[in-house]
Design a protein around this motif. Sequence first.
Motif, mmCIF file in Angstrom:
data_model
loop_
_atom_site.group_PDB
_atom_site.id
_atom_site.type_symbol
_atom_site.label_atom_id
_atom_site.label_comp_id
_atom_site.label_asym_id
_atom_site.label_seq_id
_atom_site.Cartn_x
_atom_site.Cartn_y
_atom_site.Cartn_z
ATOM 1 N N LYS A 138 0.774 -1.248 0.001
ATOM 2 C CA LYS A 138 0.145 -0.018 -0.011
ATOM 3 C C LYS A 138 0.883 1.422 0.011
ATOM 4 C CE LYS A 138 -4.018 1.870 2.142
ATOM 5 N NZ LYS A 138 -5.018 1.792 1.132
ATOM 6 N N GLY A 139 0.516 2.143 -1.054
ATOM 7 C CA GLY A 139 1.276 3.266 -1.051
ATOM 8 C C GLY A 139 2.563 3.160 -2.070
ATOM 9 N N ASP A 140 2.943 2.237 -2.395
ATOM 10 C CA ASP A 140 3.851 2.013 -3.326
ATOM 11 C C ASP A 140 3.358 2.872 -4.762
ATOM 12 O OD1 ASP A 140 5.323 0.617 -5.717
ATOM 13 O OD2 ASP A 140 6.285 0.146 -4.118
ATOM 14 N N PRO A 141 4.318 3.640 -5.502
ATOM 15 C CA PRO A 141 3.904 4.065 -6.752
ATOM 16 C C PRO A 141 3.253 3.204 -7.638
ATOM 17 C CG PRO A 141 6.218 4.862 -6.132
ATOM 18 C CD PRO A 141 5.617 3.803 -5.033
ATOM 19 N N LEU A 142 3.818 1.987 -7.531
ATOM 20 C CA LEU A 142 3.356 0.988 -8.554
ATOM 21 C C LEU A 142 1.854 0.118 -8.029
ATOM 22 C CD1 LEU A 142 6.590 -0.465 -9.866
ATOM 23 C CD2 LEU A 142 5.062 1.266 -11.149
ATOM 24 N N GLU A 143 1.262 0.510 -6.945
ATOM 25 C CA GLU A 143 0.330 -0.328 -6.256
ATOM 26 C C GLU A 143 -0.892 -0.645 -7.277
ATOM 27 O OE1 GLU A 143 -2.887 0.105 -2.410
ATOM 28 O OE2 GLU A 143 -1.394 1.790 -3.103
ATOM 29 N N SER A 144 -1.354 0.397 -8.112
ATOM 30 C CA SER A 144 -2.276 0.420 -9.076
ATOM 31 C C SER A 144 -2.038 -0.921 -9.998
ATOM 32 C CB SER A 144 -2.494 1.595 -10.059
ATOM 33 O OG SER A 144 -1.470 1.660 -10.795
ATOM 34 N N TYR A 145 -0.792 -1.402 -10.352
ATOM 35 C CA TYR A 145 -0.791 -2.624 -11.164
ATOM 36 C C TYR A 145 -1.235 -3.782 -10.468
ATOM 37 C CZ TYR A 145 1.324 0.276 -14.581
ATOM 38 O OH TYR A 145 1.570 1.116 -15.754
ATOM 39 N N ASN A 146 -1.476 -3.753 -9.084
ATOM 40 C CA ASN A 146 -2.155 -5.043 -8.384
ATOM 41 C C ASN A 146 -3.382 -5.342 -9.078
ATOM 42 O OD1 ASN A 146 0.162 -4.788 -6.676
ATOM 43 N ND2 ASN A 146 -1.044 -4.011 -4.850
ATOM 44 N N ALA A 147 -3.903 -4.534 -9.643
ATOM 45 C CA ALA A 147 -5.375 -4.692 -10.594
ATOM 46 C C ALA A 147 -5.024 -4.707 -11.846
ATOM 47 C CB ALA A 147 -6.306 -3.424 -10.156
ATOM 48 N N TRP A 148 -4.050 -5.067 -12.394
ATOM 49 C CA TRP A 148 -3.550 -5.089 -13.663
ATOM 50 C C TRP A 148 -4.453 -6.108 -14.381
ATOM 51 C CZ3 TRP A 148 -0.388 -8.947 -16.193
ATOM 52 C CH2 TRP A 148 0.005 -8.719 -17.726
ATOM 53 N N ALA A 149 -4.726 -7.049 -13.829
ATOM 54 C CA ALA A 149 -5.431 -8.405 -14.651
ATOM 55 C C ALA A 149 -6.767 -7.799 -15.263
ATOM 56 C CB ALA A 149 -5.476 -9.455 -13.866
ATOM 57 N N GLU A 150 -7.460 -6.959 -14.547
ATOM 58 C CA GLU A 150 -8.720 -6.438 -14.825
ATOM 59 C C GLU A 150 -8.681 -5.820 -16.093
ATOM 60 O OE1 GLU A 150 -12.598 -4.280 -12.616
ATOM 61 O OE2 GLU A 150 -10.571 -3.337 -12.227
ATOM 62 N N THR A 151 -8.023 -4.734 -16.276
ATOM 63 C CA THR A 151 -7.990 -4.011 -17.728
ATOM 64 C C THR A 151 -7.091 -4.673 -18.853
ATOM 65 O OG1 THR A 151 -5.975 -2.750 -16.779
ATOM 66 C CG2 THR A 151 -8.218 -1.721 -16.700
ATOM 67 N N THR A 152 -6.532 -5.674 -18.424
ATOM 68 C CA THR A 152 -5.537 -6.709 -19.242
ATOM 69 C C THR A 152 -6.159 -7.634 -19.919
ATOM 70 O OG1 THR A 152 -3.585 -5.506 -18.511
ATOM 71 C CG2 THR A 152 -3.283 -7.532 -19.875
ATOM 72 N N PHE A 153 -6.746 -8.536 -19.102
ATOM 73 C CA PHE A 153 -7.503 -9.819 -19.108
ATOM 74 C C PHE A 153 -8.979 -9.738 -18.936
ATOM 75 C CE2 PHE A 153 -2.981 -10.627 -18.200
ATOM 76 C CZ PHE A 153 -2.564 -10.977 -19.528
ATOM 77 N N GLY A 154 -9.715 -8.718 -18.315
ATOM 78 C CA GLY A 154 -10.976 -8.812 -17.993
ATOM 79 C C GLY A 154 -11.345 -9.697 -16.701
ATOM 80 N N ALA A 155 -10.135 -9.917 -15.921
ATOM 81 C CA ALA A 155 -10.149 -10.976 -14.764
ATOM 82 C C ALA A 155 -10.183 -10.188 -13.602
ATOM 83 C CB ALA A 155 -8.770 -11.750 -14.816
ATOM 84 N N PRO A 156 -10.451 -10.913 -12.300
ATOM 85 C CA PRO A 156 -10.605 -10.103 -11.304
ATOM 86 C C PRO A 156 -9.377 -9.471 -11.119
ATOM 87 C CG PRO A 156 -11.212 -12.535 -10.848
ATOM 88 C CD PRO A 156 -10.578 -12.398 -12.207
ATOM 89 N N PRO A 157 -9.446 -8.237 -10.210
ATOM 90 C CA PRO A 157 -8.305 -7.310 -10.006
ATOM 91 C C PRO A 157 -7.575 -7.808 -8.940
ATOM 92 C CG PRO A 157 -10.157 -6.264 -9.220
ATOM 93 C CD PRO A 157 -10.549 -7.648 -9.864
ATOM 94 N N GLY A 158 -6.911 -8.835 -9.026
ATOM 95 C CA GLY A 158 -6.079 -9.233 -7.730
ATOM 96 C C GLY A 158 -6.909 -10.416 -6.864
ATOM 97 N N TRP A 159 -5.950 -10.636 -6.199
ATOM 98 C CA TRP A 159 -6.877 -12.091 -5.246
ATOM 99 C C TRP A 159 -7.536 -11.330 -4.016
ATOM 100 C CZ3 TRP A 159 -6.743 -16.884 -6.333
ATOM 101 C CH2 TRP A 159 -7.119 -17.747 -5.574
ATOM 102 N N GLY A 160 -8.400 -12.035 -3.537
ATOM 103 C CA GLY A 160 -9.252 -11.660 -2.372
ATOM 104 C C GLY A 160 -9.953 -10.330 -2.889
ATOM 105 N N GLY A 161 -9.931 -9.532 -1.729
ATOM 106 C CA GLY A 161 -10.492 -7.883 -1.851
ATOM 107 C C GLY A 161 -11.810 -8.155 -2.246
ATOM 108 N N LYS A 162 -12.565 -6.999 -2.957
ATOM 109 C CA LYS A 162 -13.761 -7.121 -3.053
ATOM 110 C C LYS A 162 -14.494 -7.761 -4.036
ATOM 111 C CE LYS A 162 -14.151 -1.849 -2.196
ATOM 112 N NZ LYS A 162 -14.274 -0.551 -2.807
ATOM 113 N N SER A 163 -13.682 -8.332 -4.796
ATOM 114 C CA SER A 163 -14.121 -9.531 -5.863
ATOM 115 C C SER A 163 -14.210 -10.734 -5.231
ATOM 116 C CB SER A 163 -13.336 -9.366 -7.137
ATOM 117 O OG SER A 163 -12.017 -10.045 -6.763
ATOM 118 N N LYS A 164 -13.692 -10.949 -3.960
ATOM 119 C CA LYS A 164 -13.492 -12.239 -3.281
ATOM 120 C C LYS A 164 -13.081 -13.354 -4.219
ATOM 121 C CE LYS A 164 -17.205 -10.744 -0.205
ATOM 122 N NZ LYS A 164 -18.603 -11.232 0.240
ATOM 123 N N HIS A 165 -11.923 -12.930 -5.108
ATOM 124 C CA HIS A 165 -11.369 -13.917 -5.892
ATOM 125 C C HIS A 165 -10.724 -14.918 -4.890
ATOM 126 C CE1 HIS A 165 -9.298 -15.801 -8.817
ATOM 127 N NE2 HIS A 165 -8.140 -14.910 -9.242
#
Length: 295
Positions: A138-165
């Motif tokens: 959290k707070g890292d300049p690249l933190e937004s890339y944790n959700a990279w799979a959503e815009t790249t593949f249409g997949a859940p944006p990372g493990w767990g979280g709101k998507s409960k992946h």
Amino acid sequence: MKFNHRIGLIVLLQICLFSITCWGIIPPLKEKSKDKRPLIVFVAGDHEYSGESTLPLLADILEKNYGFRTKVLKSYPDQNAEKNIPGLEVLAEADLAVFFLRWRLLPADQVAMIDAYVKSGKPVMGFRTTTHSFNYPKGDPLESYNAWAETTFGAPPGWGGKSKHTHYGHNASTDASVIPSASKHPILTGVAPNFHVRSWLYRVLPDYPVKGTEWLIMGKAVNPDKTAEDQPIAWTWVNPYKGRVFFTTMGHPEDFSVEAFQRLIVNAIHWELGKKVPKNWAGKLDINIPYRGMK
């Protein structure tokens, strides 16, 4: 015989250019590659599923049997090295990039090369843990890339979280079934309508895959550790950068020994590159990598 000053000057210039090139003052012109075969770049970096072993075997088959060029990049010095995948510069030349990543912490310059490829609108393919490719704090300049799979593949944006992946337990496996309405898709040419894979089922519903994806295969958990709902396990999409997408939540190393899965992947690679999917299948591929778990 009269000396032709013009010819003499040209010869002198040629000698000078040759000399300074040889001495390294002017580097020789780099010849463009005459090899016009599509280049597939595989990017492997996962702790658990041996992508660094399965993907090179797949790449070798694609070169030998299907006329592609391939390049395999791996986390260095091993799959647990989260901060370095050397050679990502080659993505600038790639016609297709295939990712099998898990919780990487790559430096900004390496992420930029991946980002530039995806935003170029070229096709992308992803396996399993690529849903959670990055794991910046959290707070890292690249933190937004944790959700990279959503815009790249249409997949859940990372493990767990709101998507409960999440998944349905390591002792589970998956019965895969081609969705009848998608059965005519070129990627499913010759793929058995029902097959079994060792991958324990990933939960992506209800919010993923994103709207606009085309689901190809559904998975049913076998021996789940909790009440399980059937989930899409392979889909296509056109991402916001206009790139063709194929993604699958399968990818356990034992999946690569399943003939239906092998054909699915070979077909998807052809489709993503705009090539005609092979109607003839030479038979089961020799890919047999045991599951090692987290080591």
